[in-house]
Write an enzyme that holds these catalytic residues in place. Structure first.
Site, short mmCIF file in Angstrom:
data_model
loop_
_atom_site.label_atom_id
_atom_site.label_comp_id
_atom_site.label_asym_id
_atom_site.label_seq_id
_atom_site.Cartn_x
_atom_site.Cartn_y
_atom_site.Cartn_z
N ALA A 140 0.86 -1.19 0.00
CA ALA A 140 0.00 0.00 0.00
C ALA A 140 0.89 1.24 0.00
O ALA A 140 2.10 1.14 0.22
CB ALA A 140 -0.89 0.02 1.24
N LYS A 141 0.32 2.37 -0.26
CA LYS A 141 1.06 3.63 -0.11
C LYS A 141 0.07 4.75 0.11
O LYS A 141 -1.06 4.70 -0.37
CB LYS A 141 1.86 3.93 -1.38
CG LYS A 141 2.99 4.91 -1.15
CD LYS A 141 4.16 4.19 -0.54
CE LYS A 141 5.41 5.01 -0.49
NZ LYS A 141 6.58 4.14 -0.35
N GLY A 142 0.51 5.76 0.83
CA GLY A 142 -0.33 6.93 1.04
C GLY A 142 0.42 8.17 0.58
O GLY A 142 1.66 8.19 0.53
#
Ligand code: GLU
Length: 418
Positions: free
Chosen positions: A108-110
């Site tokens: 995931a990444k934000g």
């Protein structure tokens, strides 16, 4: 597989490498469909109140690419270029990275699309709390676990932990890269830089070269670049150039890294550090060194400047710093590229150690963390090299992606969605 193009966006570029791996591993069309897209993309509006009372509205993202191997895992960055496409690319790289180094996580990444360089600590705190509140419904210690990335650090993680705790109760496994006082791990801050140096060493040795006296140029002097510079110097490298957003500096006899750090702390930039001469960013990338480490933004080595690279080894401290066209050209020229999903995996490996320690309410010593990190990276490097030896005509990146893709597909098939 389509040949690479010059104008690929970040997600398309990472997927180019994925598609090549899909060919090597011969995965099914449905697996390709699932893994070339993302599982969930959350876009949130984040109104930020500035200290002067002004309200600015920016956008934030949390993209979960694939969770077949475990909870989603990946950092959060604050950057003007952190748009949805960039965050997708970075999320997918986390899936491949965690699989390659065999961690029980997905990817995931934000990102929040904002330039934080002129924001005060109070503004950053308000931004972080608001963004955390907006994405907290998809987070959780067994669901999705953020960590630091560009322009975020242990303080940012503390605010996320606090904000999440206000809603769901104190949960110290909700983020990694925390300060030690809040359950962080020894050795986390320097882990990405350490991993880049360790994997670069392995590649140099494979070429029959000595680490002692080897020359190194590093693009970027943030968390990854500055730690890599310190640790490489301690291992006997001559660090001849570093840079930041303001410019690059060079010293043939080697930079005094302690002095560069002091100069940066005093003036806000590495530029004009005593004992160095200024060079341009392009000159840094084209230096005749043993190892070049891009440790800043993505897409910095392209088909336009790949021909100028004179290093023997490129260690990707940054995520996706080399475009697919440049990658092909560098391989053609015999330049070894240690790919991001291996070279900068040290950070997420120690994030995993932090999560494990939190789950068990235990604290490992610094030596213990470093020993385990180096062991895991050595193992991953050897596995990639062995795979490369068994498959003719592929580079380290193709081997690394193929191994990672194979592991993710196996987990997804066992779960029954492929
Ligand atoms: N942001 C780092 C990366 O790109 C670390 C992620 C993590 O520790 O979860 O690998």
């Amino acid at each position: 597989m389509q040949p690479p193009k010059a104008d690929m966006g970040p997600f398309e570029a990472v997927n180019h490498f994925f598609h090549h791996a899909a060919e090597i591993t011969r995965i099914s069309d449905s697996a390709i469909d699932v893994l070339s897209g993302t599982y969930r993309e959350l876009q949130v509006q984040v109104p930020v109140r500035h200290d002067d009372g002004r309200m600015e509205v920016v956008y934030g993202y949390r993209v979960q690419h694939n969770g077949a191997r475990g909870p989603y895992k990946g950092g959060i960055r604050y950057h003007a270029e952190a748009d949805l496409d960039e965050v997708r690319a970075l999320a997918s790289l986390m899936t491949w990275k965690t699989a390659l180094v065999d961690l029980p996580f997905g990817g995931a990444k934000g990102g929040v699309q904002i330039d934080p360089s002129h924001m005060s600590p109070a503004e950053l705190e308000r931004l972080t709390r608001r963004y955390t509140g907006q994405i907290s419904s998809v987070l959780g210690p067994t669901r999705d676990i953020p960590a630091p990335d560009m322009n975020t650090d242990a303080q940012t993680m503390s605010w996320i932990l606090d904000e999440y705790g206000r809603k769901y109760g104190h949960t110290n496994q909700i983020v990694t890269g925390k300060p030690i006082a809040l359950g962080g791990s020894q050795g986390r801050e320097e882990a990405t830089g350490r991993g880049a140096v360790v994997t670069g060493d392995a590649a140099l040795r494979d070429l029959g070269r000595d680490v002692e006296g080897a020359t190194l140029a590093i693009q970027g002097f943030g968390n990854v670049g500055s730690w890599a510079a310190r640790l490489a110097r301690d291992r006997g490298y001559r660090v001849v150039a570093v840079s930041d957003v303001h410019g690059a500096i060079h010293a043939d006899q080697g930079l005094d890294i302690g002095e560069v750090r002091a100069h940066l702390a005093e003036t806000g930039s590495v530029v004009d550090c005593p004992g160095s001469e200024p060079i341009s960013n392009d000159e840094l990338l084209g230096l005749d060194v043993d190892v070049l480490m891009p440790a800043a933004l993505g897409g910095v080595i392209t088909d336009e400047n790949a021909g100028d690279i004179r290093a023997d080894v490129i260690v990707e401290g940054a995520n996706h710093p080399v475009t697919p066209l440049a990658d092909a050209e560098l391989t053609e020229r015999g330049i070894v590229v240690v790919p991001d999903i291996l070279a900068n995996a040290g950070g997420v490996i120690v994030s995993y150690f932090e999560w494990v320690q939190n789950n068990q309410e235990l604290h490992w010593s610094h030596d213990d963390v470093v020993g385990r990190l180096e062991h895991k990276l050595d193992q991953a490097y050897r596995t990639v090299r062995d795979f490369q030896d068994r498959h003719e005509g592929i580079n380290l990146r193709q081997a690394a992606f193929a191994l990672a893709v194979d592991r993710v597909v196996e987990a997804a098939s066992l779960r029954g969605y492929l």
